[in-house]
Design an enzyme around this catalytic site. Sequence first.
Site, mmCIF file in Angstrom:
data_model
loop_
_atom_site.group_PDB
_atom_site.id
_atom_site.type_symbol
_atom_site.label_atom_id
_atom_site.label_comp_id
_atom_site.label_asym_id
_atom_site.label_seq_id
_atom_site.Cartn_x
_atom_site.Cartn_y
_atom_site.Cartn_z
ATOM 1 N N ASP A 24 34.268 38.348 25.864
ATOM 2 C CA ASP A 24 34.864 38.828 27.108
ATOM 3 C C ASP A 24 36.366 39.033 26.936
ATOM 4 O O ASP A 24 36.907 38.927 25.837
ATOM 5 C CB ASP A 24 34.552 37.862 28.254
ATOM 6 N N TYR A 55 33.384 15.566 47.207
ATOM 7 C CA TYR A 55 33.562 14.725 48.383
ATOM 8 C C TYR A 55 34.096 15.464 49.611
ATOM 9 O O TYR A 55 34.208 14.856 50.671
ATOM 10 C CB TYR A 55 34.524 13.567 48.058
ATOM 11 N N ASP A 89 34.595 34.223 22.335
ATOM 12 C CA ASP A 89 33.742 34.933 23.281
ATOM 13 C C ASP A 89 34.075 36.418 23.252
ATOM 14 O O ASP A 89 35.176 36.826 22.869
ATOM 15 C CB ASP A 89 33.935 34.386 24.699
#
Length: 689
Positions: A9, A304, A7
């Site tokens: 970045d 949850y 990448d």
Amino acid sequence: SVMIMADQDHDGSHIKGLVLNVIHCLFPALLEHEDFVKAFVTPIVKVTRKRRRRPMGPDDDDGPRELEFFSMPAYDAWRSALREGDDIASWKIKYYKGLGTSTAAEARTYFSDLEKHVIPYSWTGDVDGERLDMAFRKSRAEDRKRWLGGTLAVGELVEASLPAGGGAKEPEGAAAETATATTAASKLRVSDFVDRELVLFSQADNLRSIPSAIDGLKPSQRKVLFACLKRKLDRPGAAEIKVAQLSGYISEHTAYHHGEQSLQSTIINMAQDFMGSNNLPLLYPSGQFGTRLQGGKDAASPRYIFTKLMPIVRKLFPQADDGLLEACEDDGMLVEPAFYVPVIPLVLVNGTEGIGTGWSTSVPLFNPLDLISWIEERLGGVAEPETTLLPWVRGFTGTLEPVSKKAPGHRFRSTGIARRVNSTTVEITELPVGRWTEDMKKILAVLAASNAIKGYREHHTEEKVNFVINMARNKLAAMERAPGGLEKAFKLEQSILTSNMHLFSAEGQIKKYDTAAQIVDDFYGVRLLYYEKRRLHQIAELEAKEERAENKARFLELVSDGTFELVGKSKADLEGEMVANAFTAESQLRRVERRRAVEQVEADEEEEDGPSKGSFDYLLRTPLSAFTTENVSAVIKEAGDLRDARVGLEQTTAEALWLEDLQSLRAEILRMKGATFQTKEMRKRMFVK
């Protein structure tokens, strides 16, 4: 050859550095081969013009329709250098998180002209090896500090690692519809890569690993707080939101560029309230957010569990400060501020740990009531407050004491509780700070394997620890007689250090703090400045509201007694009479309402704007029911109340505003359920001085 396809970045730069380091360590001769190691570069930001500006003349050119940027500094430089009359809002901005963001068509474009997107690394000698060694060798942390010393100020980096591909380059000729803005460098020295590109990862690593001394938050935590406040999760009765959903909302509204899993972990950590986690959690844990059994690692899935802001948040971060904070800008949108300004230094309340590049940090937890007392003494004129700031953990029932009682320094000792029940039984009811129940089970398993103990039983709850250990009579007696007693035998002692407290200062520089008092002292100056800003801002707001109410009251009186006739006149005539009667136009009021300081108020009052269409509608559109005697009296009273409030605020001080917030915060802390923040006498058994 080897092509590194990572990448674009900061993390991608780190991967490139790691690959180069592996080759340098294991196969150094390969780096000397010409063009053996290469990097494949793709855009990290792509901007597309939404619409063409209308040409101003035959020589005016609308410029490129699309630009690509291969580094964030290059993109930032382009934004700051936008031509006059151009606006970032006229461009569509797309951030390419990784290689997977590119479409198949874009990938074909990259590969069809591969030479443009490939940068070979060149090896020029020992200097390249030395730079890699400095960047990655564990023992050279001090060298990395010096390496980063001139680049840690936010916004001052200069990126030049991609000689022609690092920034936007407009195509020659007006006919070019797409600006690729890249021409691969012929060569890039490994040392230049380290000093110009890898340094950006190192800076970003420190920014996200080391919190601010002002608000005690790392960027991801600050984004969580900002998004929760924006979603109004601080309102009384606000509905809880699922952690998995909240992480998506945060990503959308704060331009979060990393994985949502790490963001969800941040949310969970901010809500944990078991002993050793947070003294003042900012988020409410509705569900299983982890316990001291595994130090929070036993939290349920983000699908949850639910959360919202705790009531303490608005006591720590008063809403009156929101308009004073300068928001950062990311992807063309305003996001969270550079730092919040809480009422007390939050980094000391909840502590922090982090490992960056060249620096690491470890700040223990302190009692918020002690911090409040320290600040109150300082506001009272005491140069060196008498309140002693020592580590303290909510819910801890063991002992916390300086290693040296004569001269408390950087080392403290937390000790759990072990007592002999009978001649063959020992009960452990508290563990040292930072030791979790599962960790203690491993220690006991080792003791059982060596026959030091016969076995043990567990009777824990989520909040309390209880081990019942069976031993031979002679071995228990020997443990008690040995130096350190049962606590040392069962490893119930653990050190707490304050010698590695590195934090970002308000100026954006990493600073080492030797004591907690130094952190509070730095925080004190910034917080007091913001209280003065708040006072001036509120005075300006009250002036605007007061002027609006006075105009409305005078208008109602003039119309009611027949002095000002409304019937049978044109809109232009009415507005002309408004000016003649010295009513304030809406445009003037709005400008006053945006002012933040008395100096700005005075400067704006010198400007005179003529009436514009609808500029007096806030008066002319008053309903007939407002002209009753009761309503006129109510408006006059409102103007008087606003005047009294403004005069009162002008006569108060920033110190008085802070003291008021401190008292409100103390009351909220003492109301917290299960919070052992009581008097010093009740805390003696938890903290031995």
